[in-house]
Design a protein around this motif. Structure first.
Motif, PDB file in Angstrom:
ATOM      1  N   TYR A 252       0.833  -1.204   0.000  1.00 14.81           N
ATOM      2  CA  TYR A 252       0.000   0.000   0.000  1.00 14.81           C
ATOM      3  C   TYR A 252       0.867   1.253   0.000  1.00 14.81           C
ATOM      4  CZ  TYR A 252      -3.443   3.472   1.439  1.00 14.81           C
ATOM      5  OH  TYR A 252      -4.238   4.583   1.503  1.00 14.81           O
ATOM      6  N   PHE A 253       1.948   1.238   0.779  1.00 10.79           N
ATOM      7  CA  PHE A 253       2.856   2.382   0.820  1.00 10.79           C
ATOM      8  C   PHE A 253       3.463   2.623  -0.558  1.00 10.79           C
ATOM      9  CE2 PHE A 253       7.006   4.311   1.262  1.00 10.79           C
ATOM     10  CZ  PHE A 253       6.806   5.324   2.175  1.00 10.79           C
ATOM     11  N   ASN A 254       3.955   1.562  -1.183  1.00 13.17           N
ATOM     12  CA  ASN A 254       4.608   1.700  -2.479  1.00 13.17           C
ATOM     13  C   ASN A 254       3.635   2.108  -3.576  1.00 13.17           C
ATOM     14  OD1 ASN A 254       7.124   1.013  -1.450  1.00 13.17           O
ATOM     15  ND2 ASN A 254       6.873  -1.169  -1.886  1.00 13.17           N
ATOM     16  N   SER A 255       2.379   1.707  -3.457  1.00 13.76           N
ATOM     17  CA  SER A 255       1.399   2.058  -4.492  1.00 13.76           C
ATOM     18  C   SER A 255       1.137   3.557  -4.537  1.00 13.76           C
ATOM     19  CB  SER A 255       0.076   1.316  -4.244  1.00 13.76           C
ATOM     20  OG  SER A 255      -0.571   1.800  -3.078  1.00 13.76           O
ATOM     21  N   ARG A 256       1.420   4.246  -3.446  1.00 16.30           N
ATOM     22  CA  ARG A 256       1.212   5.705  -3.413  1.00 16.30           C
ATOM     23  C   ARG A 256       2.456   6.471  -3.874  1.00 16.30           C
ATOM     24  NH1 ARG A 256      -0.715   6.561   2.610  1.00 16.30           N
ATOM     25  NH2 ARG A 256       0.708   4.798   2.913  1.00 16.30           N
ATOM     26  N   ILE A 257       3.592   5.810  -3.995  1.00 17.64           N
ATOM     27  CA  ILE A 257       4.862   6.389  -4.456  1.00 17.64           C
ATOM     28  C   ILE A 257       5.102   7.742  -3.771  1.00 17.64           C
ATOM     29  CG2 ILE A 257       6.311   6.915  -6.428  1.00 17.64           C
ATOM     30  CD1 ILE A 257       4.521   5.260  -8.163  1.00 17.64           C
ATOM     31  N   MET A 258       5.514   7.667  -2.541  1.00 12.43           N
ATOM     32  CA  MET A 258       5.689   8.851  -1.714  1.00 12.43           C
ATOM     33  C   MET A 258       6.945   9.626  -2.107  1.00 12.43           C
ATOM     34  SD  MET A 258       3.031   8.436   0.178  1.00 12.43           S
ATOM     35  CE  MET A 258       3.219   9.510   1.592  1.00 12.43           C
TER      36      MET A 258
ATOM     37  N   PHE B 258       5.411   4.755 -15.721  1.00 13.74           N
ATOM     38  CA  PHE B 258       6.215   3.545 -15.641  1.00 13.74           C
ATOM     39  C   PHE B 258       6.424   3.101 -14.197  1.00 13.74           C
ATOM     40  CE2 PHE B 258      10.608   2.020 -14.909  1.00 13.74           C
ATOM     41  CZ  PHE B 258      10.480   0.748 -15.442  1.00 13.74           C
ATOM     42  N   LEU B 259       6.479   4.045 -13.275  1.00 10.53           N
ATOM     43  CA  LEU B 259       6.722   3.710 -11.872  1.00 10.53           C
ATOM     44  C   LEU B 259       5.650   2.780 -11.311  1.00 10.53           C
ATOM     45  CD1 LEU B 259       7.920   7.135 -10.423  1.00 10.53           C
ATOM     46  CD2 LEU B 259       9.309   5.184 -11.109  1.00 10.53           C
ATOM     47  N   GLN B 260       4.418   2.900 -11.833  1.00  9.63           N
ATOM     48  CA  GLN B 260       3.345   2.034 -11.342  1.00  9.63           C
ATOM     49  C   GLN B 260       3.632   0.564 -11.615  1.00  9.63           C
ATOM     50  OE1 GLN B 260       0.785   2.857  -9.473  1.00  9.63           O
ATOM     51  NE2 GLN B 260       1.312   5.047  -9.504  1.00  9.63           N
ATOM     52  N   SER B 261       4.365   0.299 -12.676  1.00  5.24           N
ATOM     53  CA  SER B 261       4.690  -1.099 -12.994  1.00  5.24           C
ATOM     54  C   SER B 261       5.730  -1.678 -12.047  1.00  5.24           C
ATOM     55  CB  SER B 261       5.184  -1.210 -14.440  1.00  5.24           C
ATOM     56  OG  SER B 261       6.441  -0.552 -14.591  1.00  5.24           O
TER      57      SER B 261
ATOM     58  N   SER C 115      12.061  -8.160   0.024  1.00  8.51           N
ATOM     59  CA  SER C 115      11.946  -7.942   1.465  1.00  8.51           C
ATOM     60  C   SER C 115      12.413  -6.546   1.867  1.00  8.51           C
ATOM     61  CB  SER C 115      12.775  -8.999   2.205  1.00  8.51           C
ATOM     62  OG  SER C 115      12.706  -8.815   3.593  1.00  8.51           O
ATOM     63  N   ASN C 116      11.546  -5.831   2.573  1.00  9.04           N
ATOM     64  CA  ASN C 116      11.852  -4.516   3.157  1.00  9.04           C
ATOM     65  C   ASN C 116      12.234  -3.465   2.115  1.00  9.04           C
ATOM     66  OD1 ASN C 116      11.538  -5.415   5.907  1.00  9.04           O
ATOM     67  ND2 ASN C 116      13.495  -6.455   5.693  1.00  9.04           N
ATOM     68  N   ALA C 117      11.694  -3.567   0.898  1.00 13.03           N
ATOM     69  CA  ALA C 117      11.998  -2.605  -0.165  1.00 13.03           C
ATOM     70  C   ALA C 117      10.871  -1.582  -0.281  1.00 13.03           C
ATOM     71  CB  ALA C 117      12.205  -3.318  -1.490  1.00 13.03           C
ATOM     72  N   TYR C 118      11.260  -0.303  -0.476  1.00 14.77           N
ATOM     73  CA  TYR C 118      10.292   0.796  -0.566  1.00 14.77           C
ATOM     74  C   TYR C 118      10.598   1.651  -1.789  1.00 14.77           C
ATOM     75  CZ  TYR C 118       8.989  -0.410   4.218  1.00 14.77           C
ATOM     76  OH  TYR C 118       8.561  -1.074   5.336  1.00 14.77           O
ATOM     77  N   LEU C 119       9.536   2.174  -2.404  1.00 14.72           N
ATOM     78  CA  LEU C 119       9.648   2.957  -3.632  1.00 14.72           C
ATOM     79  C   LEU C 119       9.310   4.418  -3.348  1.00 14.72           C
ATOM     80  CD1 LEU C 119      10.024   2.996  -6.739  1.00 14.72           C
ATOM     81  CD2 LEU C 119       7.581   2.442  -6.937  1.00 14.72           C
ATOM     82  N   TYR C 120      10.193   5.329  -3.833  1.00 15.40           N
ATOM     83  CA  TYR C 120      10.013   6.766  -3.600  1.00 15.40           C
ATOM     84  C   TYR C 120      10.242   7.535  -4.902  1.00 15.40           C
ATOM     85  CZ  TYR C 120      10.646   5.650   1.383  1.00 15.40           C
ATOM     86  OH  TYR C 120      10.540   5.134   2.645  1.00 15.40           O
TER      87      TYR C 120
END
Length: 700
Positions: free
Chosen positions: A292-298, A344-347, A356-361
């Motif tokens: 959920y966090f990554n889907s919002r691309i903070m 492209f980031l959505q893909s 594991s423990n990876a986050y997208l910004y």
């Protein structure tokens, strides 16, 4: 002083010296002096009496017989620690107490379960072997999550999701993210009810855990729901969960599926959990929160990234560990960016969340100053030796690690002072999901890795093209003083590792310079030999990749928890406190372990020794490879055909290659001899005056 007074003082002195021993004797217990507990029966089975790890077994089960000595050894080792933590290791004989095992829905033997003050918590994971280390690790986790006990007192907050509700969620009409579980059931309205699952040994355990998870996620504004696949067959079949709709193979166990639906989106809003099935709900909790966090691309700021790189990893005396996060940051310029860049980031949301423990910004800031600042903090650490010239961050090192193009991807890991930049050379590469994710996986391990029975082989084999070795430091966290001592040694290992990285980067840059010089010489040789201009031009333009290999993974092994791994590392003696801080180095090239440093002493975590030993093992000249020999013997053009041969085979590969060549030559020689023999026989096989030999008759 009278004899009586002297005797009295002597007795008092003896009592004073012996008192601590008496007190210690009353406070501690020796498991060898305590009788191994008999199996529980239905009358004394009380799963709410503190924490209990209970093995349900049958005396006729071969696997149970094999586990018996391991279980007893685990009980003896854990007895004192368990007494302090109020955790017991107990057993139930399912032949003598058949009704009890039936009421607990024990489906196979041996079965190990964890119970707490509010009853059943979870089962021992199926994918883990029932070794001593794993059993004790399973027992220790009981004190890691005390909130689970409080959550079990509340009813399940998971709601039954109908087909209409599911359609609305996919249409983006949900107000919150929904974590859904798909069950092989028909009429399960509540996650609290007694559901008769068919062909699903783990469903009862999963159902009880799902109840606890629903309470936890509600506090994080994440809703939970469940679908009955037997009554919602169309939905489950379309999602690929047809095994949950009906039983097609009675020998195959059916397991629940989990997926997350994020709100306010009509596309890229459904994410399936594809990891190994587990009854440990923390796995699905992490999946839901990070996806959920990554889907919002903070958006992330430079200041926040600096805090990430400056974090210090510290061991804790408790068994609860803080995760070391990986932060994938997309840096772009709003004025020059096009919509395709951001779309492209959505893909990347789904594949990033699976690491594991990876986050997208995302960020609009220029991250070059952040990268430079992080490297400068590293150089502050490695200038520990005043007898050496001051080490400084060279411009070549910055160029080696930074691509000036914008947009671009960066990786920052918690506590890692070495950032990583995607070495892309075209927009096509920057928009290729597979290319980006292959690069991310190269750095998916944490900065510091704990070696456990579950990940030991994985760490040793991780990305051998980039990482040539693994440094494993021995630590002990059983007591506070030992934990502090272990942290000091671990800090020294990190400093030595960064010092090695300084040397390694210099070697990588030097190798690039050598390759450029070799490319120039090759083009000149072709020119002197009169090759075509196109061939010479092709040689002069040959791409030289900036290799980033010969790296080392740093890790630690807690000898108070996973001592059985020591045998695999070649350690046979009984360890003591003096072994804390010793380093074992694994060389992937030779597949060997080094327990001595470059000076022939025990390999201790001292920065200078770490740097020199790693440099000697991994940066020294390796034996000449076949492609280099071929170039010297047959010239530069022949060498091109063997350009990638080195990366495909090792030393054993060359030996096999030579044997095959010799075998072919030997085969040709044998065939030639046979051919000559046939010709000779053909010449001799003629009809003479007496006819063929076969037609000759004896005169006798």
């Amino acid at each position: 002083m009278t004899p009586t007074t002297y005797s009295t003082m002597w007795v008092l002195w003896i009592l004073t010296m012996m008192l601590p021993r008496f007190v210690h004797g009353f406070e501690s217990y020796d498991a060898t002096m305590v009788e191994f507990p008999a199996p529980l029966t239905e009358s004394d089975f009380n799963p709410k009496a503190g924490f209990q790890v209970i093995e349900f077994f049958s005396p006729y089960c071969p696997h149970c017989k094999s586990l018996a000595p391991i279980w007893k050894d685990s009980w003896e080792t854990f007895y004192e620690e368990g007494r302090r933590q109020n955790i017991s290791l107990l057993q139930v004989d399912c032949v003598e107490s058949g009704d009890l095992c039936k009421s607990e829905k024990i489906m196979g033997f041996p079965s190990i379960r964890l119970y707490g003050p509010n009853g059943f918590i979870e089962s021992f994971p199926k994918y883990r072997t029932m070794s001593k280390d794993n059993i004790l690790d399973f027992a220790r986790q009981a004190v890691d999550n005390p909130d689970d006990m409080e959550d079990q007192q509340i009813g399940s907050l998971s709601e039954l999701v109908t087909a209409e509700k599911f359609a609305n969620l996919l249409a983006g009409k949900g107000q919150q993210p929904y974590l859904l579980s798909f069950w092989p059931a028909k009429n399960a309205r509540s996650a609290d009810g007694n559901i008769d699952f068919k062909n699903c040994d783990e469903c009862d355990t999963f159902q009880k855990g799902w109840k606890t998870l629903s309470v936890k996620l509600a506090a994080l504004d994440i809703s939970t729901g469940h679908l009955n696949c037997e009554s919602s067959a169309a939905i489950c079949t379309n999602l690929g969960f047809s095994s949950l709709v009906k039983i097609t193979n009675h020998r195959v166990d059916r397991i629940p599926k989990v997926a997350l639906v994020v709100p306010e989106k009509t596309t890229n809003n459904f994410f399936t959990y594809d990891g190994p099935f587990s009854t440990k709900m923390s796995v699905y909790e992490d999946f839901a929160k990070r996806t959920y966090f990554n889907s919002r691309i903070m958006t992330i700021s430079s200041e926040e990234i600096v805090e990430i790189t400056q974090k210090e990893y510290k061991l804790s005396g408790t068994h609860e560990k803080k995760p070391q996060k990986l932060h994938l940051v997309y840096s772009y310029n709003r004025e020059t960016a096009v919509p395709e860049d951001l779309q492209f980031l959505q893909s990347l949301v789904d594949p990033v969340s699976k690491i594991s423990n990876a986050y997208l910004y995302i960020t609009e800031e220029d991250l070059t100053p952040v990268v430079v600042q992080s490297f400068e903090s590293m150089y502050e650490m490695i200038n520990y030796n005043t007898s050496e010239p001051e080490k400084r961050l060279k411009e070549e090192y910055i160029d080696f690690n930074i691509m000036p193009d914008n947009p671009n991807f960066f990786i920052f890991r918690d506590g890692d002072k070495i950032p990583h930049t995607f070495q892309g050379y075209s927009t096509t590469e920057l928009r290729n999901t597979d290319t980006i994710m292959d690069w991310v996986r190269e750095y998916s391990l944490p900065m510091v890795n704990e070696v456990t029975p579950d990940n030991f082989a994985q760490i040793l084999a991780f990305n051998s093209e980039m990482y040539d070795g693994v440094a494993i430091i021995l630590i002990n966290t059983i007591e506070t003083e030992l934990t502090n001592n272990s942290n000091e040694h671990l800090d020294k290992l990190r400093v030595g590792y960064y010092d090695y990285e300084h040397v390694r980067m210099g070697k990588m840059i030097e190798d690039v310079s050598v390759k450029r010089e070799r490319r120039l010489k090759k083009a000149n040789r072709l020119k002197e030999k009169g090759y075509k201009k196109s061939t010479i031009l092709e040689a002069a333009r040959e791409e030289i990749l900036h290799e980033d290999n010969k790296k080392v993974i740093i890790s630690f092994l807690d000898i108070s928890k996973y001592s059985s791994i020591l045998n695999k590392l070649g350690v046979t003696h009984v360890l003591s406190e003096d072994d804390i801080g010793k380093v074992i180095l694994y060389d992937k090239y030779t597949k060997s372990y080094h327990k001595k440093d470059i000076f022939g002493n025990d390999f201790i975590a001292e920065p200078y020794t770490i740097r020199e030993t790693l440099s000697s093992v991994f940066l020294s000249q390796k034996p000449a490879r076949l492609s280099r020999i071929a170039e010297r013997l047959f010239g530069p053009l022949f060498c091109e055909s063997l350009k990638n041969f080195d990366s495909l085979v090792g030393v054993s590969g060359y030996a096999i290659f030579i044997v095959l060549i010799l075998g072919c030559l030997k085969g040709i020689k044998i065939c030639r001899r046979k051919r000559i023999g046939k010709r000779y026989k053909a010449k001799r096989d003629v009809i003479g005056l007496l006819g063929k030999n076969g037609n000759k008759k004896s005169l006798d």
